[in-house]
Write a protein that holds these residues in place. Sequence first.
Motif, PDB file in Angstrom:
ATOM      1  N   VAL A 127       0.831  -1.207   0.000  1.00 33.96           N
ATOM      2  CA  VAL A 127       0.000   0.000   0.000  1.00 33.96           C
ATOM      3  C   VAL A 127       0.864   1.254   0.000  1.00 33.96           C
ATOM      4  N   ARG A 128       1.839   1.289   0.900  1.00 37.77           N
ATOM      5  CA  ARG A 128       2.691   2.481   1.004  1.00 37.77           C
ATOM      6  C   ARG A 128       3.486   2.702  -0.278  1.00 37.77           C
ATOM      7  N   ALA A 129       3.960   1.615  -0.891  1.00 33.03           N
ATOM      8  CA  ALA A 129       4.716   1.755  -2.136  1.00 33.03           C
ATOM      9  C   ALA A 129       3.839   2.302  -3.256  1.00 33.03           C
ATOM     10  N   LEU A 130       2.596   1.830  -3.331  1.00 33.88           N
ATOM     11  CA  LEU A 130       1.675   2.343  -4.347  1.00 33.88           C
ATOM     12  C   LEU A 130       1.393   3.820  -4.128  1.00 33.88           C
ATOM     13  N   HIS A 131       1.126   4.203  -2.888  1.00 32.57           N
ATOM     14  CA  HIS A 131       0.864   5.609  -2.589  1.00 32.57           C
ATOM     15  C   HIS A 131       2.064   6.484  -2.946  1.00 32.57           C
ATOM     16  N   ALA A 132       3.262   6.007  -2.623  1.00 35.33           N
ATOM     17  CA  ALA A 132       4.460   6.790  -2.921  1.00 35.33           C
ATOM     18  C   ALA A 132       4.634   6.966  -4.429  1.00 35.33           C
ATOM     19  N   GLU A 133       4.355   5.911  -5.204  1.00 33.38           N
ATOM     20  CA  GLU A 133       4.495   6.012  -6.651  1.00 33.38           C
ATOM     21  C   GLU A 133       3.472   6.990  -7.229  1.00 33.38           C
ATOM     22  N   ALA A 134       2.247   6.936  -6.718  1.00 34.69           N
ATOM     23  CA  ALA A 134       1.223   7.852  -7.216  1.00 34.69           C
ATOM     24  C   ALA A 134       1.542   9.292  -6.853  1.00 34.69           C
ATOM     25  N   LEU A 135       2.031   9.528  -5.641  1.00 32.81           N
ATOM     26  CA  LEU A 135       2.379  10.893  -5.236  1.00 32.81           C
ATOM     27  C   LEU A 135       3.598  11.405  -5.990  1.00 32.81           C
ATOM     28  N   ALA A 136       4.479  10.513  -6.410  1.00 38.20           N
ATOM     29  CA  ALA A 136       5.634  10.945  -7.202  1.00 38.20           C
ATOM     30  C   ALA A 136       5.199  11.553  -8.533  1.00 38.20           C
ATOM     31  N   ALA A 137       4.036  11.135  -9.020  1.00 41.88           N
ATOM     32  CA  ALA A 137       3.545  11.671 -10.294  1.00 41.88           C
ATOM     33  C   ALA A 137       3.180  13.146 -10.205  1.00 41.88           C
ATOM     34  N   VAL A 138       2.947  13.645  -8.978  1.00 40.47           N
ATOM     35  CA  VAL A 138       2.570  15.057  -8.808  1.00 40.47           C
ATOM     36  C   VAL A 138       3.675  15.848  -8.113  1.00 40.47           C
ATOM     37  N   ALA A 139       4.873  15.284  -8.054  1.00 41.01           N
ATOM     38  CA  ALA A 139       5.989  15.914  -7.339  1.00 41.01           C
ATOM     39  C   ALA A 139       6.282  17.351  -7.777  1.00 41.01           C
ATOM     40  N   PRO A 140       6.178  17.706  -9.061  1.00 39.78           N
ATOM     41  CA  PRO A 140       6.508  19.087  -9.444  1.00 39.78           C
ATOM     42  C   PRO A 140       5.646  20.151  -8.766  1.00 39.78           C
ATOM     43  N   TRP A 141       4.456  19.784  -8.282  1.00 40.73           N
ATOM     44  CA  TRP A 141       3.555  20.759  -7.678  1.00 40.73           C
ATOM     45  C   TRP A 141       3.440  20.605  -6.165  1.00 40.73           C
ATOM     46  N   ARG A 142       4.195  19.695  -5.595  1.00 46.05           N
ATOM     47  CA  ARG A 142       3.971  19.323  -4.193  1.00 46.05           C
ATOM     48  C   ARG A 142       4.494  20.387  -3.234  1.00 46.05           C
ATOM     49  N   LEU A 143       3.628  20.838  -2.311  1.00 43.35           N
ATOM     50  CA  LEU A 143       3.990  21.810  -1.282  1.00 43.35           C
ATOM     51  C   LEU A 143       4.214  21.145   0.071  1.00 43.35           C
ATOM     52  N   GLY A 144       3.454  20.113   0.377  1.00 44.26           N
ATOM     53  CA  GLY A 144       3.534  19.465   1.681  1.00 44.26           C
ATOM     54  C   GLY A 144       2.339  18.552   1.862  1.00 44.26           C
ATOM     55  N   ARG A 145       1.963  18.323   3.124  1.00 40.93           N
ATOM     56  CA  ARG A 145       0.853  17.438   3.451  1.00 40.93           C
ATOM     57  C   ARG A 145      -0.155  18.147   4.345  1.00 40.93           C
ATOM     58  N   SER A 146      -1.373  17.617   4.367  1.00 33.53           N
ATOM     59  CA  SER A 146      -2.396  18.012   5.338  1.00 33.53           C
ATOM     60  C   SER A 146      -2.420  16.990   6.458  1.00 33.53           C
ATOM     61  N   VAL A 147      -2.330  17.450   7.702  1.00 33.94           N
ATOM     62  CA  VAL A 147      -2.297  16.522   8.830  1.00 33.94           C
ATOM     63  C   VAL A 147      -3.604  15.757   8.948  1.00 33.94           C
ATOM     64  N   ASN A 148      -4.731  16.358   8.572  1.00 31.66           N
ATOM     65  CA  ASN A 148      -6.006  15.664   8.703  1.00 31.66           C
ATOM     66  C   ASN A 148      -6.172  14.517   7.717  1.00 31.66           C
ATOM     67  N   PHE A 149      -5.355  14.472   6.693  1.00 26.63           N
ATOM     68  CA  PHE A 149      -5.473  13.415   5.693  1.00 26.63           C
ATOM     69  C   PHE A 149      -4.317  12.426   5.763  1.00 26.63           C
ATOM     70  N   LEU A 150      -3.555  12.441   6.859  1.00 26.44           N
ATOM     71  CA  LEU A 150      -2.556  11.406   7.123  1.00 26.44           C
ATOM     72  C   LEU A 150      -3.257  10.297   7.888  1.00 26.44           C
ATOM     73  N   LEU A 151      -3.462   9.183   7.256  1.00 29.34           N
ATOM     74  CA  LEU A 151      -4.281   8.118   7.819  1.00 29.34           C
ATOM     75  C   LEU A 151      -3.456   6.849   7.932  1.00 29.34           C
TER      76      LEU A 151
END
Length: 466
Positions: free
Chosen positions: A369-393
């Motif tokens: 699961v974590r590997a899939l999430h990391a790969e999907a988030l890598a696709a949006v890396a050029p626009w990434r600012l950070g994370r929302s604490v409420n959506f860390l699950l």
Amino acid sequence: MIVGAEYAGDVVAAVRFARGQGLPVAVQATGHGLSAATDGGLLISTRRMAGVRVDAAAGTARVEAGAVWGQVIEAAAPYGLAPLNGSSPGVGVISYTLGGGVGVLARTYGFAADHVRSVDLVTADARLRHVTAETDPGLFRALLGGGHGLGVVTAMEFGLVPVARLYGGQLVFGGERIDAALAAYLDWTATVPDELASSLALIAYPDLPQLPEPLRGRYLAHLRIAYTGSAAEGERLVAPLRAVGPRVSEDLREMPYAESHTIHRDPSDPHAYDGDNALLSGLDAAALQRVAALTGPAAPVMCVVQLNHLGGAMAQPGGPDEAAGSVGHRDARFALRLLSPLTERQEGSPGAPDTRCSEGRPDAGLATVRALHAEALAAVAPWRLGRSVNFLLGGHGERPDAAEVARSVHDADAHRRLAGLKARHDPQNVFRFHPAGAATGSGRTPVAAPLPADGRLSGWRPSLSG
């Protein structure tokens, strides 16, 4: 040890006892988004502290620690008022607000944290404090968007807004039109007024008999709309989305605000999941389509994707009333959220993925699961600012990069300020089962770890409340 608190005095006594025994303290309100197991510690349950009082003349609500948003919506509705709740009425008010709170009306009115007037807080020295912008501006500011781990909130007062009805609902597109729907949605968000909030969810539904027939075994894009303007203007605004083509279903309509939870239809049954997110400065269709390809029906584990359109009043640096809190990355245009249910392999289904956790530690399934999430988030890396604490699950405090995850919630200056306040108000890290804990570097400090009381996935449809 578990303490079932009924009054603020019970919380004070519990914290005092824990300090005397050298025990760490965790808090559980409603069971939505539970923290990691409080091994060797004291758990304060505040669910019995569920009082809600609305002052219609002042346009405010005062809630106790165990109240959920459905109670506030019901109490405010007779006066033509609404809170800045999220998509699910079963979510606890306090923790949602301390994390910022991206609600149904957020583009119009800002984060829920922006409207807080006062917080009653039991700090690590077992003192009950009434915290406002006047009594303790530093602590008050820290609580609003960075408040986890600074104490136990026993009550909160916040402003309500004059909203009695909405135009809203869903447009649902089938798999063959998903790429076109994604591109149209991104273009469309650049044209809509602040009075219109929306999100997009991508769900590859399993072929399960408990699901409605139109959903079963299908890959669907759900476009959710909430507009405070007239239904006629709402119809005009959504026309570009309808132009994508025929829908699997559609239920856009005028509704009382008390029915706003029907827009997202979050499940109320307990279920376990793990999720990550990225706050984005922008996004293009190719990257979003790449995320869809990675997380769709061919993904190794089920992954629900949600894209929230941010901006509007949320982008104001100090919030709508210039009472700056600690909500991070206000300049984000989108929040991309990934969520995967954690299920036990069922007998007789050897092909089902095993994503169980063993004693709070990621096993091979969770690693997938974590590997899939990391790969999907890598696709949006050029626009990434950070994370929302409420959506860390999930148990992100036990990730190898837990410190980076904690830092990603705020910019560097805000992170240092919050770590300093944590050190001052809780030097022994009594409240360590929380997002801010990773900043102290002491104790077992998961960044966020929701898990239902029964540890199982019984109503699997994911809750993506803000």
